[in-house]
Design a protein around this motif. Structure first.
Motif, mmCIF file in Angstrom:
data_model
loop_
_atom_site.group_PDB
_atom_site.id
_atom_site.type_symbol
_atom_site.label_atom_id
_atom_site.label_comp_id
_atom_site.label_asym_id
_atom_site.label_seq_id
_atom_site.Cartn_x
_atom_site.Cartn_y
_atom_site.Cartn_z
ATOM 1 N N ASN A 106 42.171 3.828 0.284
ATOM 2 C CA ASN A 106 43.396 4.003 1.076
ATOM 3 C C ASN A 106 44.574 4.549 0.278
ATOM 4 O O ASN A 106 45.726 4.346 0.664
ATOM 5 C CB ASN A 106 43.789 2.699 1.782
ATOM 6 N N THR A 142 51.837 11.507 -0.535
ATOM 7 C CA THR A 142 50.890 10.895 0.397
ATOM 8 C C THR A 142 50.998 11.557 1.763
ATOM 9 O O THR A 142 51.940 12.306 2.034
ATOM 10 C CB THR A 142 51.174 9.392 0.550
ATOM 11 N N SER A 153 51.925 10.353 4.396
ATOM 12 C CA SER A 153 53.085 9.891 5.149
ATOM 13 C C SER A 153 54.207 10.928 5.181
ATOM 14 O O SER A 153 55.061 10.887 6.064
ATOM 15 C CB SER A 153 53.606 8.565 4.600
ATOM 16 N N PRO A 213 53.865 11.314 11.396
ATOM 17 C CA PRO A 213 54.565 10.110 11.859
ATOM 18 C C PRO A 213 53.698 8.880 11.551
ATOM 19 O O PRO A 213 52.478 8.990 11.399
ATOM 20 C CB PRO A 213 54.679 10.325 13.372
ATOM 21 N N LYS A 214 54.315 7.720 11.484
ATOM 22 C CA LYS A 214 53.639 6.498 11.051
ATOM 23 C C LYS A 214 52.353 6.211 11.827
ATOM 24 O O LYS A 214 51.322 5.909 11.235
ATOM 25 C CB LYS A 214 54.598 5.316 11.151
ATOM 26 N N THR A 215 52.382 6.314 13.150
ATOM 27 C CA THR A 215 51.182 6.002 13.940
ATOM 28 C C THR A 215 50.068 7.016 13.678
ATOM 29 O O THR A 215 48.906 6.648 13.549
ATOM 30 C CB THR A 215 51.488 5.944 15.444
ATOM 31 N N ASP A 216 50.408 8.292 13.585
ATOM 32 C CA ASP A 216 49.403 9.317 13.283
ATOM 33 C C ASP A 216 48.870 9.148 11.866
ATOM 34 O O ASP A 216 47.678 9.338 11.623
ATOM 35 C CB ASP A 216 49.991 10.719 13.443
ATOM 36 N N ALA A 217 49.742 8.807 10.937
ATOM 37 C CA ALA A 217 49.333 8.627 9.542
ATOM 38 C C ALA A 217 48.320 7.494 9.433
ATOM 39 O O ALA A 217 47.317 7.617 8.725
ATOM 40 C CB ALA A 217 50.540 8.361 8.656
ATOM 41 N N ARG A 218 48.545 6.395 10.146
ATOM 42 C CA ARG A 218 47.626 5.261 10.092
ATOM 43 C C ARG A 218 46.241 5.655 10.607
ATOM 44 O O ARG A 218 45.220 5.373 9.978
ATOM 45 C CB ARG A 218 48.173 4.081 10.885
#
Length: 134
Positions: free
Chosen positions: A34, A60, A62, A66-71
């Protein structure tokens, strides 16, 4: 590395091919589980994510997503690395760069010792995009 270092014995300039691809493509360096760093990105990738090269390389994911897409993308990268086989991930909504993207093909490069330290990520045009082959 000089330009000549990118020329294969067949006379193919791989760096130019990478840069001139008609779709976004980038290379991820696997630091640890990760922990993924962008090692290289072509011009279409930079345009798609609307970022200059210096804000992308050695950062990275990020910085791109965006945060949700990155996750979601990180989970896909992790799965590809753990399974040591390619996976696809739905492309997040990006800029207005043609062609419209459908997915990213995430291809872990497995070394001779069985480890994955590099992942090749290639954008795939959306099936209904007018620039797709008929």
């Amino acid at each position: 590395m000089t330009r000549d270092d990118n020329i294969s014995s067949a006379g193919i300039d791989h760096q130019t091919l990478f840069e001139m691809m008609p779709v976004p493509r980038f290379v991820i360096r696997v630091q640890s589980r990760n922990d993924f760093i962008i090692a290289e990105a072509n011009q279409k990738a930079l345009a798609y994510f609307s970022r200059p090269r210096e804000d992308v390389i050695n950062h990275t994911l990020s910085v791109l997503l965006p945060k949700t897409d990155a996750r979601y993308f990180m989970e896909s990268l992790d799965a590809a690395v753990r399974q040591k086989r390619p996976v696809t991930a739905k492309a997040p909504v990006g800029g207005s760069v043609a062609p419209k993207l459908g997915n990213f093909y995430i291809n872990p490069i497995v070394s001779a010792d069985g480890t994955v330290s590099i992942v090749d990520v290639l954008a795939l045009p959306a099936a209904g995009d007018s620039q797709s082959l008929q």
